[in-house]
Design an enzyme around this catalytic site. Structure first.
Site, PDB file in Angstrom:
ATOM      1  N   ARG A 442       0.775  -1.261  -0.028  1.00 41.58           N
ATOM      2  CA  ARG A 442       0.014   0.031   0.069  1.00 41.58           C
ATOM      3  C   ARG A 442       0.969   1.312   0.015  1.00 41.58           C
ATOM      4  NH1 ARG A 442      -4.629   2.489   3.637  1.00 41.58           N
ATOM      5  NH2 ARG A 442      -6.325   2.551   2.182  1.00 41.58           N
ATOM      6  N   ASP A 477      -5.348   2.266  13.131  1.00 40.84           N
ATOM      7  CA  ASP A 477      -5.266   1.374  11.800  1.00 40.84           C
ATOM      8  C   ASP A 477      -3.848   0.878  11.793  1.00 40.84           C
ATOM      9  OD1 ASP A 477      -6.148  -0.066   9.627  1.00 40.84           O
ATOM     10  OD2 ASP A 477      -7.117   1.580   8.915  1.00 40.84           O
ATOM     11  N   ASP A 547     -13.025  -5.299   6.283  1.00 41.79           N
ATOM     12  CA  ASP A 547     -13.325  -3.968   5.423  1.00 41.79           C
ATOM     13  C   ASP A 547     -14.597  -4.413   4.553  1.00 41.79           C
ATOM     14  OD1 ASP A 547     -11.454  -1.969   6.345  1.00 41.79           O
ATOM     15  OD2 ASP A 547      -9.983  -2.711   4.903  1.00 41.79           O
TER      16      ASP A 547
HETATM   17  C1  GLA Z   1      -8.401   0.224   6.511  1.00 40.48           C
HETATM   18  C2  GLA Z   1      -9.309   0.213   7.219  1.00 40.48           C
HETATM   19  C3  GLA Z   1     -10.523   1.081   6.591  1.00 40.48           C
HETATM   20  C4  GLA Z   1     -10.115   2.356   6.402  1.00 40.48           C
HETATM   21  C5  GLA Z   1      -8.785   2.393   5.572  1.00 40.48           C
HETATM   22  C6  GLA Z   1      -8.411   3.870   5.558  1.00 40.48           C
HETATM   23  O1  GLA Z   1      -8.489  -0.342   5.273  1.00 40.48           O
HETATM   24  O2  GLA Z   1      -9.660  -1.029   7.575  1.00 40.48           O
HETATM   25  O3  GLA Z   1     -11.716   0.927   7.393  1.00 40.48           O
HETATM   26  O4  GLA Z   1      -9.823   3.170   7.468  1.00 40.48           O
HETATM   27  O5  GLA Z   1      -7.903   1.650   6.182  1.00 40.48           O
HETATM   28  O6  GLA Z   1      -7.129   3.949   4.478  1.00 40.48           O
END
Ligand code: GLA
Length: 731
Positions: A442, A477, A547
């Protein structure tokens, strides 16, 4: 209370309300495992150590040691001296030779449970938990091993951990340190585990245990989307209500191994601990190494009881947050609403609209800092982007508060973007292997949290923002897995410490956060649910589950998660359709009913959804307020499972006093010419009369459990229904 030592037999008996765990000590001082299972009346079973049996030689003190070590049921196995099954402890001496063997020296039984320094661990007062320390010595290495067992009487849980102390004068290397070992005779065991992927976490898997070693593990630097730090050995007849289940769950957020091995003598050894891959730890003279904790649970009433024991255990003895029993605010998160494309006005629009529907908190997700308009930059630059938040963060928070909502914010403090001011200033703060280009994931690198200055920087970045405005919630996160593990901070023979030191760095960060901001609602997250583990629960009462917010995908994900974790910690939101991950369209009501079995919130642009959907939000909010106490504190019963090929999914939550029941039923696929199906409830008080709120109909508890209820009126795929029953005595 729960721990006794029978001096004469040299047997420790550890009792919870319904289980017993027996440990025996041989004449030489080997610490052996006798029994774990249904509660016993006395400390017997010592013969199960089989110390006089073939292939052992009969003379007790002149055993044929090789045969002895390879069969004796060990409480904690060691490698290099003749036990060829999986070792829990491998130690290399100062000469580089591997071998370790320890013997019982003394023990201690204490009320309560001491903390594990630097690590998450269960806790409890005296009267709730009692702890046994068995002190052992390897006289050759001068290494002391403390085996700890904490007995949580009410929850039927025993936790274990191991501490090592070098009391000698030479250094040694720990090449492997697991946290628990469970040796048993095979009973046609099957192994149950959780596996997955990003947006498909924690699906339940069951297979026969075969000869050899079978494991679930992670070498990704976190507990991971892919495999979960859990395993259960179950007897073949095990279902939700019946059969024996031995569960092991690891309180750790990094690399792990959870392994079961069936050997030549039909003995099973289940082990759990830090994954030895890329692990090595220098234990200098006088140094101590504390291994993380493992949770053991036994149920002779199937999976359902195991789940409920673990739910109670995590709620009562792992989650420290004051939110554990408190109602969580209904939040709206802007991630799936706007992604990176937002500004003050947009957020205020969402907040105003959300307020009208009764939503209680706005969470600003990724993209508010540095120059982050997509995911390729700025991690590490935790400064407000004033092009987006034109009047600054404090002003935005104040305005949101004035609208009547609390405010929450997103961080990813463990990362560093190659395109960031932080990386330009401190390229040495990213993990890297000398001479190799760092692997991007990423488009980001990982901060070397074995460096205290990087930990301090990450902490101050978060704390400074939290001190600057009235922020009630943080989503923490972590969006990539680890590799290229190297640092100049440690010499070559200590690079094997980095992955564990990284995890200790994360724990230190979150510990500081909860100490400085004790009322903060912290939600952990890792690319969805890649760090959903008991370790993180020690810091945050809730974790973002996945997600994937599609209500149908969530059925399996939430079923697997609720297999181990209380619903109160499962982050679940209603999102927009077509769903952003699977592009499925489901009814708004079903999205609400599925998210209700978690922390409940929204993840959509409330200013843009259809009027028809928006109109349902106040109703769903009302529903949440009405049922949240049940969902948060009640007993969970899995009734039917779509993942087991049923056309519908069904679960229920029963209040502890059995006076209220909320049943959720989701019809995944409609079946032709099938007008109703019968669902038998569980966990009710059989003599009690219950009223179905919707119709006022009355049923006896045994009627609901034996005859069941008829679910009907669900027309079409993905339809769902809630049934709420209340004791008729409650009026
Ligand atoms: C991750 C989290 C999502 C969001 C994205 C933001 O994937 O799980 O909920 O916060 O990052 O970049």
């Amino acid at each position: 209370m729960g721990i006794y030592f029978e001096e004469e037999k040299k047997i420790f008996k550890l009792d919870t309300e319904n289980t017993s765990y027996l440990i025996g000590v041989t004449e030489e001082g080997y610490v052996g495992h006798i029994y774990y299972g249904k509660r016993l009346s006395a400390a017997g079973g010592g013969y199960l150590l089989r110390t006089g049996e073939y292939p052992f030689t009969p003379s007790v003190l002149k055993r044929e040691k090789g045969a002895f070590l390879d069969t004796f049921p060990m409480e904690y196995s060691t490698g290099g001296v003749g036990d060829y099954r999986e070792s829990c402890l491998d130690v290399k001496n100062f000469m580089g030779q591997t071998g370790c063997e320890f013997f019982y020296r003394s023990h201690e039984i204490v009320e309560g449970k001491p903390v594990l320094k630097g690590l998450p661990a269960s806790f409890g007062e005296s009267g709730e938990v009692e702890t046994l320390f068995i002190y052992c010595e390897d006289p050759v290495l001068d290494l002391w091993v403390t085996l700890s067992y904490s007995v949580f009487f009410r929850e039927d849980v025993i936790t274990r951990n191991v501490k090592l102390e070098n009391k000698g004068t030479s250094r040694m290397f720990l090449e492997k340190v697991y946290s628990a070992c469970l040796d048993m005779d095979n009973r046609d065991f099957e192994m149950v585990s959780l596996h997955g992927s990003w947006v498909r976490e924690r699906h339940i898997q069951r297979c026969a245990l075969s000869y050899g070693r079978q494991n679930m593990s992670s070498v990704r630097g976190e507990s991971s989307h892919q495999e979960h730090p859990f395993l259960a050995l179950v007897t073949p007849e095990t279902t939700q209500e019946q059969g024996e289940v031995y569960g092991m769950h690891f309180v750790y957020s990094g690399n792990f191994i959870a392994q079961a091995e069936l050997n030549q003598f039909d003995q099973v050894r289940a082990v759990m601990g830090i994954n030895p891959s890329q692990f090595s730890w220098l234990l200098a003279p006088r140094a101590v190494f504390q291994a993380p904790e493992t949770v053991l649970v036994y149920s002779d009433e199937g999976f359902g009881k195991m789940s409920r024991c673990l739910h109670d255990f995590y709620r009562n003895h792992m989650i420290r947050s004051p939110y554990v029993l408190k109602k969580r605010p209904i939040l709206i998160n802007n991630w799936e609403a706007t992604y990176f494309d937002f500004n003050t006005e947009k957020l205020l629009d969402i907040a105003r609209e959300a307020k009208k529907s009764g939503i209680e908190m706005l969470v600003m997700d990724d993209g508010w800092f540095g120059k982050r308009n997509n995911d390729n930059c700025s991690l590490g630059d935790w400064v407000v982007n004033e092009e987006k938040l034109t009047t600054g963060l404090k002003d935005l928070v104040d305005q949101v508060n004035e609208i009547g909502l609390e405010f929450g914010i997103w961080f990813e403090p463990e990362m560093i973007s190659p395109d960031s001011d932080l990386y330009r200033k401190h390229p040495e703060w990213a993990f890297r292997i000398l001479g190799r280009e760092i692997t991007q994931s990423r488009e980001q690198y990982v901060l070397d949290l074995s460096r205290q200055e990087a930990v301090n920087y990450a902490y101050e970045s978060v704390a400074k923002i939290l001190r600057s405005a009235n922020i009630a919630y943080v989503k923490w996160d972590m969006n990539r897995q680890l590799c290229d593990i190297g640092t100049v901070m440690y010499p070559c023979d200590r690079q094997g410490e980095l992955l564990h030191r990284y995890v200790l760095g994360v724990y230190q960060l979150q510990e500081r956060l909860v100490q400085e901001f004790p009322n903060l609602l912290l939600e952990n997250c890792s690319g969805g649910g890649a760090r959903f583990d008991p370790g993180m629960l020690y810091y945050s009462p809730q974790i973002w589950c996945s997600d994937d917010t599609d209500a149908i995908e969530r059925l399996r994900i939430q079923e697997g998660t609720a297999f181990l974790y209380p619903l109160s910690c499962i982050g679940a939101h209603v999102s927009d359709c077509p769903n952003h991950t699977v592009h499925r369209v489901t009814p708004f009501s079903t999205r609400g009913n599925v998210a209700l079995a978690g922390t409940f919130g929204y993840e959509l642009d409330i200013t843009k959804i259809s009027e028809e959907d928006r109109k349902q939000i106040p109703e769903q909010v009302k529903q949440y307020h009405k049922y949240s106490h049940l969902i948060q504190n009640g007993d969970y019963y899995r009734i039917a499972s779509w993942s087991e090929k049923k056309p519908y999914d069904c679960w229920a939550v029963v209040s502890k006093d059995k006076k209220e029941v909320l049943v959720t039923c989701v019809q995944v696929l409609a079946r032709p010419n099938m007008h109703s199906y019968c669902i038998r409830l569980k966990g009710l008080d059989q003599g009690q009369q219950y009223c179905l709120e919707e119709t006022g109909e009355k049923f006896y508890g045994d009627e609901l459990m034996q005859c069941g209820i008829l679910v009907s009126g669900l027309e079409g795929d993905f339809q769902s229904k809630l049934y709420y029953f209340k004791s008729c005595l409650e009026g």
